[in-house]
Structure formats: structure tokens, C-alpha cells
Enzyme design. Structure first.
Site, PDB file in Angstrom:
ATOM      1  N   ASP A   9       0.879  -1.169   0.000  1.00  0.00           N
ATOM      2  CA  ASP A   9       0.000   0.000   0.000  1.00  0.00           C
ATOM      3  C   ASP A   9       0.918   1.221   0.000  1.00  0.00           C
ATOM      4  O   ASP A   9       2.139   1.089   0.136  1.00  0.00           O
ATOM      5  CB  ASP A   9      -0.908  -0.008   1.248  1.00  0.00           C
ATOM      6  N   SER A  10       0.319   2.402  -0.095  1.00  0.00           N
ATOM      7  CA  SER A  10       1.128   3.620  -0.001  1.00  0.00           C
ATOM      8  C   SER A  10       1.652   3.829   1.423  1.00  0.00           C
ATOM      9  O   SER A  10       2.663   4.491   1.622  1.00  0.00           O
ATOM     10  CB  SER A  10       0.275   4.827  -0.377  1.00  0.00           C
ATOM     11  N   TYR A  41      -1.168   7.862  -2.612  1.00  0.00           N
ATOM     12  CA  TYR A  41      -1.376   7.337  -3.961  1.00  0.00           C
ATOM     13  C   TYR A  41      -2.602   7.969  -4.609  1.00  0.00           C
ATOM     14  O   TYR A  41      -2.686   8.048  -5.830  1.00  0.00           O
ATOM     15  CB  TYR A  41      -1.602   5.818  -3.901  1.00  0.00           C
ATOM     16  N   CYS A  72      -4.431  -1.894  -1.619  1.00  0.00           N
ATOM     17  CA  CYS A  72      -4.642  -0.474  -1.866  1.00  0.00           C
ATOM     18  C   CYS A  72      -5.664  -0.357  -2.986  1.00  0.00           C
ATOM     19  O   CYS A  72      -5.487  -0.957  -4.055  1.00  0.00           O
ATOM     20  CB  CYS A  72      -3.316   0.158  -2.293  1.00  0.00           C
ATOM     21  N   ASN A  73      -6.715   0.386  -2.746  1.00  0.00           N
ATOM     22  CA  ASN A  73      -7.745   0.541  -3.773  1.00  0.00           C
ATOM     23  C   ASN A  73      -7.240   1.365  -4.954  1.00  0.00           C
ATOM     24  O   ASN A  73      -7.596   1.098  -6.099  1.00  0.00           O
ATOM     25  CB  ASN A  73      -8.984   1.211  -3.174  1.00  0.00           C
ATOM     26  N   GLU A 151      -3.116   8.616   7.807  1.00  0.00           N
ATOM     27  CA  GLU A 151      -1.688   8.242   7.787  1.00  0.00           C
ATOM     28  C   GLU A 151      -0.914   9.056   8.817  1.00  0.00           C
ATOM     29  O   GLU A 151       0.005   8.568   9.459  1.00  0.00           O
ATOM     30  CB  GLU A 151      -1.110   8.474   6.385  1.00  0.00           C
ATOM     31  N   CYS A 183     -10.944   2.573   0.430  1.00  0.00           N
ATOM     32  CA  CYS A 183      -9.552   2.955   0.685  1.00  0.00           C
ATOM     33  C   CYS A 183      -9.184   2.197   1.943  1.00  0.00           C
ATOM     34  O   CYS A 183      -9.930   2.237   2.935  1.00  0.00           O
ATOM     35  CB  CYS A 183      -9.406   4.456   0.899  1.00  0.00           C
ATOM     36  N   THR A 184      -8.050   1.519   1.903  1.00  0.00           N
ATOM     37  CA  THR A 184      -7.710   0.634   3.026  1.00  0.00           C
ATOM     38  C   THR A 184      -7.326   1.406   4.289  1.00  0.00           C
ATOM     39  O   THR A 184      -7.230   0.823   5.359  1.00  0.00           O
ATOM     40  CB  THR A 184      -6.595  -0.349   2.621  1.00  0.00           C
ATOM     41  N   HIS A 185      -7.137   2.720   4.153  1.00  0.00           N
ATOM     42  CA  HIS A 185      -6.914   3.535   5.357  1.00  0.00           C
ATOM     43  C   HIS A 185      -8.217   3.774   6.137  1.00  0.00           C
ATOM     44  O   HIS A 185      -8.199   3.981   7.339  1.00  0.00           O
ATOM     45  CB  HIS A 185      -6.365   4.922   4.983  1.00  0.00           C
TER      46      HIS A 185
HETATM   47  N1  DGL Z   1      -4.843   3.057   1.129  1.00  0.00           N
HETATM   48  C1  DGL Z   1      -4.826   3.356  -0.248  1.00  0.00           C
HETATM   49  C2  DGL Z   1      -6.102   3.057  -0.967  1.00  0.00           C
HETATM   50  O1  DGL Z   1      -6.751   2.084  -0.611  1.00  0.00           O
HETATM   51  C3  DGL Z   1      -4.090   4.608  -0.666  1.00  0.00           C
HETATM   52  C4  DGL Z   1      -4.469   5.901  -0.029  1.00  0.00           C
HETATM   53  C5  DGL Z   1      -3.553   7.006  -0.522  1.00  0.00           C
HETATM   54  O2  DGL Z   1      -2.325   6.835  -0.441  1.00  0.00           O
HETATM   55  O3  DGL Z   1      -4.058   8.003  -1.056  1.00  0.00           O
HETATM   56  O4  DGL Z   1      -6.470   3.700  -1.906  1.00  0.00           O
END
Ligand code: DGL
Length: 267
Positions: A9-10, A41, A72-73, A151, A183-185
């Protein structure tokens, strides 16, 4: 020899998937890359996301990874083909979009769901296309500030509350059956998101759904760690050392990780 599963992931978001994966498959070993040098990302071009994905995939190839999870999506929506091409035909690559689409299509057919994600994910149109094909209607909103706030460690205080309010307080999700946190965050801010919504919504549990998909892929190909294997051992790398990653990782994984900085040029 129990080869690792590569996962990236990012930043810390993919750890929500890694955690679900280890709960589901405790004997598997993970090789996690947080591409903190390029976080977020969600604001990057498709070409950049493909370039990052290619670099990270090469590390997974070099490490002999038996499977890869694109946790990461933004990368799943824009660079999945790059990862698959780099890993070759014999290494299963599981993304975070398709398993969730399959789950939503099964549980909410003909209904309307809400989705929030980064700009890269929303602009790709991948969820919209796949869910329309599955006869699921959608309301979609890009929530670009959320991943960076999370983050940075803001997922349960006034700063993330303000960000969450800015994106959800107008109650645009009303009338939908479920919310996809694309988004995995975002699962880290789920409590705050739920608190703002007037109508309770089912939140689609992406990390658990993806963990099930990984388990199924490994079982299908006979790649799972043997029943009598010891607990997996893990490798965690970031492309740029950030205190927020170390802190966030401790919060999510509930332990100190032996975190290595590898730098982007090394990818
Ligand atoms: N966690 C990531 C996602 O699922 C990336 C979020 C990011 O870096 O903008 O998209």
C-alpha cells in the site's frame, strides 16, 4: 519452505488488510511494503501508480513471493495489470476491489450502496463499472483528505472529525444500504464516520472479505502454509522512514514491527 505473501500500500492502510490476513491465516508469512515515499497514492497519475507498482512487484519477485495482495484501492483500480504482468502467470494476485464487488453483488443485489475512496479510485470508474454490471446502484464520493489525515495519525480526534464532517455531514449516504470504504486507510476512521451519519449503515468489511479471497486463492492452488507450520515470520519495509507509519503500524498491528527503510531507488 514457506514462501511469503507480498502485500503493499502507499502507507499504513494496507496493514488493515495484513491484520485481517494474519487473523485468518496465522501460519502465512507476509512481506509488506509501505510506499511512504509516494504517499498519498490517491492523488497520483495512472502512469505513476503503475511505475510504483512495477517497482514493488519486482521486490516481490526477487523475494520469491508465492502470492501478492494489492492492499490499496488506488493501485488495485489503476495498476493491477502491472502487478499481474510482473508476477507472471503462476503467482496469484488478489486485489481489494474484486472480492468486495463480489461480496456486495451477493449481499445487496438490485439495491443502492454508497462508496467513498480516493480520487484515483473514484476517477478510475472501476467500482462503478463492476457494480453496475452486477446490478448494484451506487452513490459515490471522493474523499481525498481522509487517507493523508489517517496516515498522519488523525483518526480519532478533532482533526479527523472535521475532515469526516466535511465529507459526510450532508448525509448524502441516506437511503443506501451499505457503505464501501474503498480505501484501506478508512476502516481506521470508521467509528468517526458512523458517528456523523444520521442513518446507520452496514459497513462492508473489506479487509475480512479480502482475507477470505486470499485464503480461497491459496487453497485453490495448494499454496497455503502446511497445517503444522509454525506461525509466519514477517518483513515490513517502507520506502521512506516516517514516524507516522511506525506509530500507525503499532496501533494497527498491536505490536512493534521490525521496520526497515529500503528507499525508493532500491525498488
Ligand atoms: N490506502 C490506499 C487506498 O486504498 C491509498 C491511499 C492514498 O495513499 O491516497 O487507496
Amino acid at each position: 519452505m514457506n514462501l511469503p505473501i507480498g502485500i503493499f500500500d502507499s502507507g499504513i492502510g494496507g496493514l488493515t488488510v495484513a491484520k485481517a490476513l494474519l487473523e485468518r491465516l496465522p501460519r502465512e508469512s507476509l512481506y509488506y511494503v509501505g510506499d511512504t515515499a509516494h504517499m498519498p497514492y490517491g492523488d497520483k497519475s495512472v502512469d505513476s501508480l503503475k511505475e510504483y507498482a512495477a517497482g514493488i512487484s519486482q521486490r516481490f519477485v526477487d523475494a520469491g513471493c508465492k502470492a501478492v495482495v494489492v492492499a490499496c484501492n488506488s493501485a488495485s483500480s489503476n495498476a493491477l495489470d502491472t502487478v499481474k504482468a510482473a508476477m507472471g502467470l503462476h503467482v496469484p494476485v488478489v486485489d481489494v476491489v474484486q472480492p468486495v464487488v463480489n461480496w456486495v453483488a451477493r449481499h445487496h443485489p438490485g439495491k443502492e450502496v454508497a462508496l467513498v475512496g480516493t480520487r484515483a479510485t473514484v476517477d478510475s470508474g472501476v467500482y462503478q463499472t463492476k457494480l453496475a454490471e452486477a446490478n448494484v446502484m451506487m452513490k459515490v464520493r471522493a474523499t481525498p483528505l481522509l487517507a493523508s489525515a489517517i496516515e498522519e495519525g488523525f483518526h480519532n480526534g478533532t482533526i479527523s472529525e472535521a475532515v469526516v464532517n466535511a465529507y459526510f455531514a450532508d448525509q448524502w449516504t441516506a437511503g443506501t444500504e451499505a457503505l464501501i470504504l474503498a480505501c484501506t486507510h478508512y476502516p481506521l476512521a470508521m467509528g468517526q464516520i458512523m458517528a456523523v451519519l444520521d442513518e446507520p449503515l452496514t459497513v462492508v468489511d473489506g479487509p475480512a472479505i479480502v482475507a477470505d479471497a486470499v485464503a480461497a486463492a491459496l487453497a485453490h492452488l495448494g499454496l497455503g502454509a502446511p497445517e503444522d507450520a509454525p506461525q509466519g515470520c514477517h518483513r515490513f519495509e517502507v520506502t521512506d522512514w516516517t514516524g507516522s507509519f511506525a506509530q500507525g503500524a503499532r496501533h494497527i498491528m498491536q505490536s512493534d514491527l521490525n521496520l526497515q527503510e529500503v528507499g525508493w531507488t532500491g525498488l
